[in-house]
Design a protein around this motif. Sequence first.
Motif, PDB file in Angstrom:
ATOM      1  N   THR A 233       7.635  23.017  -9.981  1.00 16.96           N
ATOM      2  CA  THR A 233       8.009  21.612  -9.877  1.00 16.96           C
ATOM      3  C   THR A 233       9.308  21.511  -9.096  1.00 16.96           C
ATOM      4  OG1 THR A 233       6.973  21.114 -11.997  1.00 16.96           O
ATOM      5  CG2 THR A 233       8.582  19.527 -11.169  1.00 16.96           C
ATOM      6  N   ILE A 234       9.306  20.668  -8.072  1.00 20.03           N
ATOM      7  CA  ILE A 234      10.487  20.463  -7.233  1.00 20.03           C
ATOM      8  C   ILE A 234      10.847  18.989  -7.287  1.00 20.03           C
ATOM      9  CG2 ILE A 234      11.410  20.592  -4.894  1.00 20.03           C
ATOM     10  CD1 ILE A 234       9.295  22.822  -4.399  1.00 20.03           C
ATOM     11  N   SER A 235      12.076  18.687  -7.675  1.00 19.39           N
ATOM     12  CA  SER A 235      12.547  17.299  -7.690  1.00 19.39           C
ATOM     13  C   SER A 235      12.802  16.833  -6.266  1.00 19.39           C
ATOM     14  CB  SER A 235      13.838  17.181  -8.491  1.00 19.39           C
ATOM     15  OG  SER A 235      13.605  17.509  -9.831  1.00 19.39           O
ATOM     16  N   ILE A 236      12.360  15.620  -5.972  1.00 21.55           N
ATOM     17  CA  ILE A 236      12.542  15.039  -4.649  1.00 21.55           C
ATOM     18  C   ILE A 236      13.514  13.871  -4.793  1.00 21.55           C
ATOM     19  CG2 ILE A 236      11.399  13.984  -2.665  1.00 21.55           C
ATOM     20  CD1 ILE A 236      10.372  16.783  -3.169  1.00 21.55           C
ATOM     21  N   PRO A 237      14.675  13.920  -4.107  1.00 24.51           N
ATOM     22  CA  PRO A 237      15.668  12.856  -4.265  1.00 24.51           C
ATOM     23  C   PRO A 237      15.281  11.585  -3.508  1.00 24.51           C
ATOM     24  CG  PRO A 237      16.413  14.406  -2.623  1.00 24.51           C
ATOM     25  CD  PRO A 237      15.132  14.957  -3.201  1.00 24.51           C
ATOM     26  N   GLY A 238      15.767  10.450  -3.993  1.00 29.72           N
ATOM     27  CA  GLY A 238      15.581   9.192  -3.289  1.00 29.72           C
ATOM     28  C   GLY A 238      14.217   8.566  -3.503  1.00 29.72           C
ATOM     29  N   GLN A 239      13.863   7.688  -2.587  1.00 30.72           N
ATOM     30  CA  GLN A 239      12.609   6.955  -2.636  1.00 30.72           C
ATOM     31  C   GLN A 239      11.823   7.196  -1.341  1.00 30.72           C
ATOM     32  OE1 GLN A 239      11.559   5.135  -5.333  1.00 30.72           O
ATOM     33  NE2 GLN A 239      13.376   6.006  -6.306  1.00 30.72           N
ATOM     34  N   PRO A 240      10.497   7.078  -1.390  1.00 35.00           N
ATOM     35  CA  PRO A 240       9.702   7.266  -0.170  1.00 35.00           C
ATOM     36  C   PRO A 240      10.198   6.366   0.957  1.00 35.00           C
ATOM     37  CG  PRO A 240       8.270   7.114  -2.075  1.00 35.00           C
ATOM     38  CD  PRO A 240       9.660   6.785  -2.551  1.00 35.00           C
ATOM     39  N   GLY A 241      10.266   6.947   2.142  1.00 37.57           N
ATOM     40  CA  GLY A 241      10.750   6.230   3.313  1.00 37.57           C
ATOM     41  C   GLY A 241      12.198   6.541   3.658  1.00 37.57           C
ATOM     42  N   GLU A 242      12.968   7.028   2.694  1.00 38.40           N
ATOM     43  CA  GLU A 242      14.354   7.386   2.968  1.00 38.40           C
ATOM     44  C   GLU A 242      14.392   8.756   3.644  1.00 38.40           C
ATOM     45  OE1 GLU A 242      16.365   7.295  -0.787  1.00 38.40           O
ATOM     46  OE2 GLU A 242      16.275   5.105  -0.915  1.00 38.40           O
ATOM     47  N   PRO A 243      15.343   8.991   4.553  1.00 36.15           N
ATOM     48  CA  PRO A 243      15.399  10.270   5.279  1.00 36.15           C
ATOM     49  C   PRO A 243      15.516  11.491   4.369  1.00 36.15           C
ATOM     50  CG  PRO A 243      16.857   8.671   6.301  1.00 36.15           C
ATOM     51  CD  PRO A 243      16.341   8.042   5.047  1.00 36.15           C
TER      52      PRO A 243
ATOM     53  N   THR B 260       0.848  -1.187   0.000  1.00 32.50           N
ATOM     54  CA  THR B 260       0.000   0.000   0.000  1.00 32.50           C
ATOM     55  C   THR B 260       0.878   1.229   0.000  1.00 32.50           C
ATOM     56  OG1 THR B 260      -0.105   0.023   2.397  1.00 32.50           O
ATOM     57  CG2 THR B 260      -1.840  -1.202   1.244  1.00 32.50           C
ATOM     58  N   GLU B 261       0.522   2.180  -0.819  1.00 30.81           N
ATOM     59  CA  GLU B 261       1.317   3.402  -0.942  1.00 30.81           C
ATOM     60  C   GLU B 261       0.642   4.509  -0.139  1.00 30.81           C
ATOM     61  OE1 GLU B 261       2.436   6.582  -4.379  1.00 30.81           O
ATOM     62  OE2 GLU B 261       2.435   4.456  -4.902  1.00 30.81           O
ATOM     63  N   ASP B 262       1.432   5.201   0.643  1.00 23.51           N
ATOM     64  CA  ASP B 262       0.935   6.334   1.413  1.00 23.51           C
ATOM     65  C   ASP B 262       0.644   7.477   0.434  1.00 23.51           C
ATOM     66  OD1 ASP B 262       0.304   8.000   3.530  1.00 23.51           O
ATOM     67  OD2 ASP B 262       2.378   8.584   3.866  1.00 23.51           O
ATOM     68  N   ARG B 263      -0.576   7.985   0.411  1.00 19.11           N
ATOM     69  CA  ARG B 263      -0.949   9.055  -0.508  1.00 19.11           C
ATOM     70  C   ARG B 263      -0.422  10.388   0.022  1.00 19.11           C
ATOM     71  NH1 ARG B 263      -1.857   7.881  -5.276  1.00 19.11           N
ATOM     72  NH2 ARG B 263      -3.098   9.721  -5.506  1.00 19.11           N
ATOM     73  N   ARG B 264       0.280  11.089  -0.823  1.00 17.28           N
ATOM     74  CA  ARG B 264       0.827  12.398  -0.477  1.00 17.28           C
ATOM     75  C   ARG B 264       0.365  13.390  -1.518  1.00 17.28           C
ATOM     76  NH1 ARG B 264       6.830  10.744   1.541  1.00 17.28           N
ATOM     77  NH2 ARG B 264       6.096   8.999   2.750  1.00 17.28           N
TER      78      ARG B 264
END
Length: 87
Positions: A29-39, A2-6
């Motif tokens: 538009t803002i780039s978000i580094p990494g994957q969900p759950g990473e600090p 299940t994916e947390d909706r943001r």
Amino acid sequence: MTEDRRPYLSSFQDRHDRTRWRYRRSGKTISIPGQPGEPDFEEAYQAAVEGRPRRKAVVVAHPRAPWCRNRSATHGSALCGLRSGSR
């Protein structure tokens, strides 16, 4: 899984077949580094939601780095992580 909706967060596959994340709101538009759950991802997403710049890492050189040995007394001691007069 299940994916947390943001809100305002979306992902896409780039030309190298990597999953990239972006926050899109109010025409920006803002780039978000990494994957969900990473600090890094969580901090960048929270900064985007709050409308503030992302916190940057503090870079401190090792005091015994070769380029720190020849520093002048008035310039460079802060870059090498040394207080003036400590050496």
